[in-house]
Every structure is written in C-alpha cells, then in structure tokens.
Design a protein around this motif. Structure first.
Motif: not given
Ligand code: VTB
Ligand code: MG
Ligand code: MG
Length: 332
Positions: A134-136, A203-208
């Motif tokens: 994953k890369l976001a 949640a980690g990806v949403i933080h971006t």
C-alpha cells in the motif's frame, strides 16, 4: 480541484443508507468495547461480528459480504458470500472489519475501530485475506506522482517536492513489523519523520487525507488486503490517492485470489479499481484513537463517535451518538 470520482446516476446508492450504516458500526463498537482491555481478542472480535451481523440484517438492502475478515487471523467472521439485509432493496457489496485492531482492543490501546464499507453491487474488489502493498497520500496531487515500484526514498522526495517542503517535514506512517525493516531504514535514511503503529492501517491510510490534522503525509508498507479495500473506499470519498498490489507469493494464494476474480496477480490497483462505484464508509471508535474517540460507558448513557462518508458527494460527517436503553432493545 476535486479528485472525487463520479458515477452514473443509475448507480447511486440511496443516501439514507449513509445513516443506516452508522448504526451498524456503532453497535459493533459498543459490543467490542464491553470487552476492551480484557485480553480476549477473539471474544471481542466475536462480539463485534455478532452485533454487526444483527444490525446489517435489519437494513433495507440485498447485501452480500464481499470482504469479511478472519481467514488469516482465524477470527470469527462475517463470511465472504454471506447474504445480509432484509432481502429487499438495492443490491450492495459490503466489506467489513467488525473489529479492526483486535489486539489494540484486547490491550485497550489506541486506534481500534469497527468499520464497514458499502458499495453498489459488483463494484468492490473481492480481495482475498492476504497481504497487500500500500502507498497512500492525501488529495491535491498529480495522479502520477507516486510509483509503487520506485524506492521509498524516491516517493518521499517526490511528495516533498510537490508539497513544497523539505523532506524533513514529511511524515511517513508504517506498521511496525519485522518485514518492514528495510522500508523503515530507507525512510529514516531520507531524513523524513517516521511514525510507527502497532496495528490499524485502515485508520492509518485515512490519516493521509488530512495531514494538517493527523501529521501524516504518506502511508507505506504492507498490511491486510481487506483493510486495503476498506481504506480505498474511504479515500474514494475524501479524494486521496492509493496504489496497491496483492502479495500472491504462493500457488495457494494465487489460486484463492483467482477464484475471487483476480485475473492479473501482479496488477497495481488504484482507488477506482478497488471501489468502482458509489460507496459509503463508516467507522466507530472502540478504543480512543487519533481518528476517533472510543466508546464511553457512562451509566445509562453510552457514547460513540463515528465517521461516515459518502463518495458521490464527498461528504464526511463525524457523528457523536448518545445511546440509552441499549439493552432494553437488543441483546448485547
Ligand atoms: C494490518 C493492520 C491490522 O493486520 O492490516 C495488519 O492494520 C496486517 O497483518 O490492524 P499483520 O498483523 O500480520 O502484519 C492487522 O494488524 C489486524 O487486522
Ligand atoms: Mg483488521
Ligand atoms: Mg478484524
């Protein structure tokens, strides 16, 4: 400039479902939170699954679970292919992680959530429970800025340049895992800041998507594919970018994914490949976290906090719930 992807009107989900799914994640979160800090991951997961299933079965939908969880964790799951809803209403695909971050919940550590995504039938990627690269990043960047095959340093440098800041002002978020040792070293070598999380990469990806609030500019590394699709739905609503690839490193995984419709095992997915149509995303905090507050038990009142998003309008709502007499109406 909006990066939100539009869909034809006939594929729109009924917007009332936006609020309906809040109830589902709220109840899953409350049930899991009753076992918060009890050191019993499976029991907490089971409680969330049972509550989510019960609430999903009240919705005016013809739903199919396309992403359940548990194959890898051996967790009790809402199984793939399970039909949910009252069997009347729109045909929808549903992705669930009733308790994302079971360990976080069992240890009462920050960041566990109950989460669910709903989309027009046949439009969500049927991801097997394998790892996914994953890369976001958040919204507002050229769609070709990142390259999943480029060295991590290059993606970070490109992002810093596009953001107009030195690399030292970029923060990358990565799951703390032995498999990420090389990635972690590569990020550190750039001079960027690295935030490590024990679990919880939805949640980690949403933080971006909101670096000013979260302090996170880029998510990197491998995590669960089901969590990847859930995060992709959220980003489809908020307009971030995400590149992913399934890690199908054994014949068994390739065969399993082929049966789920994956024709090219090396395919790099963008958000619109993982969530093709109109979609909704909801998550309720179980333990306190940076994205959401956890469930609060206050005598007769139970408080919840839920984020709910709708892709077609890009609306994001944070809904605080006060629940009274929950036990009177339900058996949790
Ligand atoms: C991640 C993380 C999840 O699974 O997707 C992770 O976000 C990936 O698997 O909270 P490993 O734990 O094997 O690294 C979770 O930790 C649990 O679903
Ligand atoms: Mg999970
Ligand atoms: Mg889970």
């Amino acid at each position: 400039m909006s990066t939100i992807i539009s869909v034809p009107p006939q594929q729109l989900l009924e917007r009332i479902l936006t609020l309906e799914i809040v109830r589902v994640t709220e109840r899953a979160a409350v049930s899991a939170a009753r076992l918060r800090g009890h050191g019993k991951e499976k029991a907490a997961d089971q409680a969330a699954v049972d509550a989510m299933r019960r609430e999903l079965n009240k919705l005016p939908i013809e739903g199919t679970i396309v992403i359940g969880e548990g194959e890898r964790d051996e967790a009790p799951m809402l199984f793939i292919g399970e039909k949910v809803g009252i069997n009347a209403g729109p045909k929808v695909d549903i992705a669930v992680d009733p308790l994302e971050g079971t360990t976080l919940c069992a240890k009462d550590m920050p960041g566990s959530i109950a989460t669910l995504a709903m989309a027009d039938g046949g439009t969500l990627l049927h991801a097997p429970d394998v790892y996914m690269e994953k890369l976001a990043i958040g919204p507002g960047y050229d769609k070709n800025l990142l390259d999943l095959d480029a060295p991590p340093a290059e993606n970070i440098q490109r992002l810093a340049k596009a953001k107009g800041v030195p690399v030292s002002e970029i923060t990358a978020l990565v799951l703390e895992r032995p498999r990420h040792e090389a990635l972690i070293n590569a990020i550190r070598a750039t001079g960027a800041s690295l935030r490590l999380i024990p679990d919880g990469d939805v949640a980690g990806v949403i933080h971006t998507t909101d670096p000013d609030k979260s302090g996170v500019d880029i998510y990197m590394g491998t995590g669960g594919a089901p969590e990847g699709v859930l995060a992709a739905v959220a980003l489809r609503c908020t307009g971030g970018q995400m590149l992913t690839r399934l890690i199908l490193d054994t014949d068994e995984k390739r065969e399993r994914s082929r049966k789920m419709g994956v024709t090219d095992p090396k395919m790099i997915y963008r958000i619109e490949d993982m969530a093709k149509g109109d979609c909704l995303f909801a998550a309720t905090g179980v333990t306190d976290g940076a994205l959401l507050s956890g469930v609060k038990f206050r005598g007769n009142v139970i408080e919840t906090e839920t984020i709910v998003m709708r892709s077609v309008t890009g609306t994001v709502r944070v809904i605080k719930g006060e629940h009274r007499q929950l036990e009177k109406f339900h058996l949790d």
